[in-house]
Design a protein around this motif. Structure first.
Motif, PDB file in Angstrom:
ATOM      1  N   ARG A  92     -13.222 -24.978 -89.886  1.00 36.80           N
ATOM      2  CA  ARG A  92     -12.323 -25.795 -89.055  1.00 36.80           C
ATOM      3  C   ARG A  92     -11.804 -27.064 -89.721  1.00 36.80           C
ATOM      4  O   ARG A  92     -10.732 -27.551 -89.361  1.00 36.80           O
ATOM      5  N   ARG A  93     -12.576 -27.623 -90.649  1.00 35.39           N
ATOM      6  CA  ARG A  93     -12.215 -28.955 -91.138  1.00 35.39           C
ATOM      7  C   ARG A  93     -11.958 -29.032 -92.633  1.00 35.39           C
ATOM      8  O   ARG A  93     -11.442 -30.047 -93.100  1.00 35.39           O
ATOM      9  N   VAL A  94     -12.335 -28.001 -93.365  1.00 33.10           N
ATOM     10  CA  VAL A  94     -12.172 -28.047 -94.815  1.00 33.10           C
ATOM     11  C   VAL A  94     -10.976 -27.181 -95.209  1.00 33.10           C
ATOM     12  O   VAL A  94     -10.934 -26.004 -94.845  1.00 33.10           O
ATOM     13  N   PRO A  95     -10.015 -27.755 -95.929  1.00 32.61           N
ATOM     14  CA  PRO A  95      -8.878 -26.953 -96.366  1.00 32.61           C
ATOM     15  C   PRO A  95      -9.345 -25.746 -97.191  1.00 32.61           C
ATOM     16  O   PRO A  95     -10.337 -25.818 -97.918  1.00 32.61           O
ATOM     17  N   ALA A  96      -8.627 -24.656 -97.066  1.00 35.22           N
ATOM     18  CA  ALA A  96      -9.020 -23.401 -97.717  1.00 35.22           C
ATOM     19  C   ALA A  96      -9.273 -23.576 -99.217  1.00 35.22           C
ATOM     20  O   ALA A  96     -10.202 -22.975 -99.759  1.00 35.22           O
ATOM     21  N   THR A  97      -8.497 -24.402 -99.887  1.00 30.68           N
ATOM     22  CA  THR A  97      -8.666 -24.569-101.331  1.00 30.68           C
ATOM     23  C   THR A  97      -9.990 -25.240-101.695  1.00 30.68           C
ATOM     24  O   THR A  97     -10.450 -25.108-102.829  1.00 30.68           O
ATOM     25  N   TYR A  98     -10.605 -25.942-100.756  1.00 31.18           N
ATOM     26  CA  TYR A  98     -11.867 -26.642-101.023  1.00 31.18           C
ATOM     27  C   TYR A  98     -13.076 -25.988-100.362  1.00 31.18           C
ATOM     28  O   TYR A  98     -14.202 -26.440-100.518  1.00 31.18           O
ATOM     29  N   ARG A  99     -12.838 -24.945 -99.612  1.00 33.26           N
ATOM     30  CA  ARG A  99     -13.893 -24.323 -98.822  1.00 33.26           C
ATOM     31  C   ARG A  99     -15.050 -23.808 -99.683  1.00 33.26           C
ATOM     32  O   ARG A  99     -16.215 -24.053 -99.378  1.00 33.26           O
ATOM     33  N   GLU A 100     -14.747 -23.089-100.748  1.00 35.58           N
ATOM     34  CA  GLU A 100     -15.819 -22.564-101.609  1.00 35.58           C
ATOM     35  C   GLU A 100     -16.652 -23.697-102.193  1.00 35.58           C
ATOM     36  O   GLU A 100     -17.877 -23.626-102.239  1.00 35.58           O
ATOM     37  N   SER A 101     -15.986 -24.747-102.612  1.00 37.35           N
ATOM     38  CA  SER A 101     -16.701 -25.904-103.150  1.00 37.35           C
ATOM     39  C   SER A 101     -17.617 -26.515-102.099  1.00 37.35           C
ATOM     40  O   SER A 101     -18.769 -26.844-102.372  1.00 37.35           O
ATOM     41  N   PHE A 102     -17.116 -26.669-100.884  1.00 35.77           N
ATOM     42  CA  PHE A 102     -17.911 -27.225 -99.795  1.00 35.77           C
ATOM     43  C   PHE A 102     -19.145 -26.370 -99.527  1.00 35.77           C
ATOM     44  O   PHE A 102     -20.241 -26.885 -99.351  1.00 35.77           O
ATOM     45  N   LEU A 103     -18.973 -25.060 -99.534  1.00 34.96           N
ATOM     46  CA  LEU A 103     -20.076 -24.150 -99.220  1.00 34.96           C
ATOM     47  C   LEU A 103     -21.051 -23.973-100.375  1.00 34.96           C
ATOM     48  O   LEU A 103     -22.261 -23.916-100.156  1.00 34.96           O
ATOM     49  N   GLU A 104     -20.549 -23.882-101.596  1.00 40.68           N
ATOM     50  CA  GLU A 104     -21.403 -23.502-102.723  1.00 40.68           C
ATOM     51  C   GLU A 104     -21.712 -24.613-103.710  1.00 40.68           C
ATOM     52  O   GLU A 104     -22.732 -24.570-104.387  1.00 40.68           O
ATOM     53  N   ARG A 105     -20.855 -25.591-103.824  1.00 36.04           N
ATOM     54  CA  ARG A 105     -21.105 -26.645-104.813  1.00 36.04           C
ATOM     55  C   ARG A 105     -21.782 -27.866-104.220  1.00 36.04           C
ATOM     56  O   ARG A 105     -22.364 -28.658-104.953  1.00 36.04           O
ATOM     57  N   ASN A 106     -21.685 -28.023-102.924  1.00 35.63           N
ATOM     58  CA  ASN A 106     -22.416 -29.105-102.276  1.00 35.63           C
ATOM     59  C   ASN A 106     -23.888 -28.702-102.259  1.00 35.63           C
ATOM     60  O   ASN A 106     -24.243 -27.661-101.683  1.00 35.63           O
ATOM     61  N   PRO A 107     -24.756 -29.466-102.914  1.00 39.02           N
ATOM     62  CA  PRO A 107     -26.161 -29.045-103.045  1.00 39.02           C
ATOM     63  C   PRO A 107     -26.868 -28.788-101.707  1.00 39.02           C
ATOM     64  O   PRO A 107     -27.609 -27.812-101.579  1.00 39.02           O
ATOM     65  N   ALA A 108     -26.651 -29.631-100.726  1.00 34.94           N
ATOM     66  CA  ALA A 108     -27.323 -29.446 -99.430  1.00 34.94           C
ATOM     67  C   ALA A 108     -26.824 -28.180 -98.747  1.00 34.94           C
ATOM     68  O   ALA A 108     -27.628 -27.380 -98.254  1.00 34.94           O
ATOM     69  N   ASN A 109     -25.512 -28.005 -98.725  1.00 41.36           N
ATOM     70  CA  ASN A 109     -24.961 -26.814 -98.080  1.00 41.36           C
ATOM     71  C   ASN A 109     -25.445 -25.542 -98.763  1.00 41.36           C
ATOM     72  O   ASN A 109     -25.816 -24.577 -98.102  1.00 41.36           O
ATOM     73  N   ARG A 110     -25.416 -25.565-100.084  1.00 38.96           N
ATOM     74  CA  ARG A 110     -25.856 -24.395-100.844  1.00 38.96           C
ATOM     75  C   ARG A 110     -27.322 -24.075-100.545  1.00 38.96           C
ATOM     76  O   ARG A 110     -27.673 -22.931-100.260  1.00 38.96           O
ATOM     77  N   GLU A 111     -28.187 -25.067-100.572  1.00 37.77           N
ATOM     78  CA  GLU A 111     -29.622 -24.843-100.354  1.00 37.77           C
ATOM     79  C   GLU A 111     -29.911 -24.385 -98.933  1.00 37.77           C
ATOM     80  O   GLU A 111     -30.714 -23.478 -98.713  1.00 37.77           O
ATOM     81  N   LEU A 112     -29.268 -24.985 -97.957  1.00 40.45           N
ATOM     82  CA  LEU A 112     -29.499 -24.589 -96.564  1.00 40.45           C
ATOM     83  C   LEU A 112     -29.036 -23.153 -96.324  1.00 40.45           C
ATOM     84  O   LEU A 112     -29.743 -22.369 -95.673  1.00 40.45           O
ATOM     85  N   ARG A 113     -27.891 -22.792 -96.853  1.00 38.44           N
ATOM     86  CA  ARG A 113     -27.385 -21.430 -96.680  1.00 38.44           C
ATOM     87  C   ARG A 113     -28.274 -20.420 -97.395  1.00 38.44           C
ATOM     88  O   ARG A 113     -28.546 -19.339 -96.878  1.00 38.44           O
ATOM     89  N   ARG A 114     -28.755 -20.762 -98.570  1.00 30.51           N
ATOM     90  CA  ARG A 114     -29.654 -19.853 -99.303  1.00 30.51           C
ATOM     91  C   ARG A 114     -30.987 -19.714 -98.569  1.00 30.51           C
ATOM     92  O   ARG A 114     -31.546 -18.621 -98.501  1.00 30.51           O
ATOM     93  N   ALA A 115     -31.496 -20.801 -98.025  1.00 31.99           N
ATOM     94  CA  ALA A 115     -32.761 -20.735 -97.268  1.00 31.99           C
ATOM     95  C   ALA A 115     -32.593 -19.823 -96.051  1.00 31.99           C
ATOM     96  O   ALA A 115     -33.477 -19.027 -95.747  1.00 31.99           O
ATOM     97  N   ALA A 116     -31.468 -19.926 -95.385  1.00 30.71           N
ATOM     98  CA  ALA A 116     -31.229 -19.070 -94.221  1.00 30.71           C
ATOM     99  C   ALA A 116     -31.093 -17.616 -94.644  1.00 30.71           C
ATOM    100  O   ALA A 116     -31.592 -16.721 -93.947  1.00 30.71           O
ATOM    101  N   SER A 117     -30.496 -17.389 -95.775  1.00 33.88           N
ATOM    102  CA  SER A 117     -30.340 -16.035 -96.287  1.00 33.88           C
ATOM    103  C   SER A 117     -31.708 -15.431 -96.624  1.00 33.88           C
ATOM    104  O   SER A 117     -31.992 -14.269 -96.291  1.00 33.88           O
ATOM    105  N   ARG A 118     -32.566 -16.213 -97.264  1.00 33.40           N
ATOM    106  CA  ARG A 118     -33.922 -15.739 -97.594  1.00 33.40           C
ATOM    107  C   ARG A 118     -34.718 -15.460 -96.322  1.00 33.40           C
ATOM    108  O   ARG A 118     -35.470 -14.504 -96.241  1.00 33.40           O
ATOM    109  N   GLN A 119     -34.545 -16.296 -95.346  1.00 30.65           N
ATOM    110  CA  GLN A 119     -35.259 -16.157 -94.082  1.00 30.65           C
ATOM    111  C   GLN A 119     -34.839 -14.886 -93.335  1.00 30.65           C
ATOM    112  O   GLN A 119     -35.648 -14.264 -92.662  1.00 30.65           O
ATOM    113  N   ALA A 120     -33.581 -14.501 -93.502  1.00 36.03           N
ATOM    114  CA  ALA A 120     -33.050 -13.331 -92.792  1.00 36.03           C
ATOM    115  C   ALA A 120     -33.580 -12.027 -93.369  1.00 36.03           C
ATOM    116  O   ALA A 120     -33.532 -10.996 -92.714  1.00 36.03           O
ATOM    117  N   ARG A 121     -34.101 -12.064 -94.566  1.00 38.20           N
ATOM    118  CA  ARG A 121     -34.588 -10.828 -95.214  1.00 38.20           C
ATOM    119  C   ARG A 121     -35.893 -10.361 -94.643  1.00 38.20           C
ATOM    120  O   ARG A 121     -36.708 -10.867 -94.126  1.00 38.20           O
TER     121      ARG A 121
END
Length: 120
Positions: free
Chosen positions: A91-120
């Protein structure tokens, strides 16, 4: 200082300060105190954004305290964190920056990976 900040209604500053204190309590093995403060901090964050801190960083600081004493609570809060990250990206991040927001931001990357590991 926390009491003074809370007394004058500086909730955003209180959140940021509490998150740092949670980390310190965990380092000194004060698990019950860390858990209680983490819960309080995350509850405050439901109503207000932290001042001078990124939400993802606050979650990263507080979630370890929950994991030690309440695995289900940790799971729910981690899901809430990832939902916020993904909703913010959509909703708030322009499409050109979305991947960076999700994957390059250390907190976002770690939280998403932790949730992914938890789902397994």
């Amino acid at each position: 200082v926390l009491h003074e900040v809370a007394a004058v209604g500086r909730t955003g500053l209180e959140i940021a300060a509490c998150a740092h204190l949670v980390e310190r309590l965990l380092r000194t093995q004060q698990h019950a105190e860390a858990d209680a403060l983490a819960r309080r901090t995350l509850a405050l964050m439901e109503e207000r954004a932290p001042d001078n801190a990124y939400r993802g960083d606050v979650w990263l600081q507080c979630l370890p305290a929950l994991l030690l004493r309440d695995v289900d609570g940790h799971r729910r809060e981690l899901q809430r964190a990832v939902a916020w990250i993904e909703e913010t990206a959509a909703r708030r991040v322009p499409a050109t920056y979305r991947e960076s927001f999700l994957e390059r931001n250390p907190a976002n990357r770690e939280l998403r990976r932790a949730a992914s590991r938890q789902a397994r």
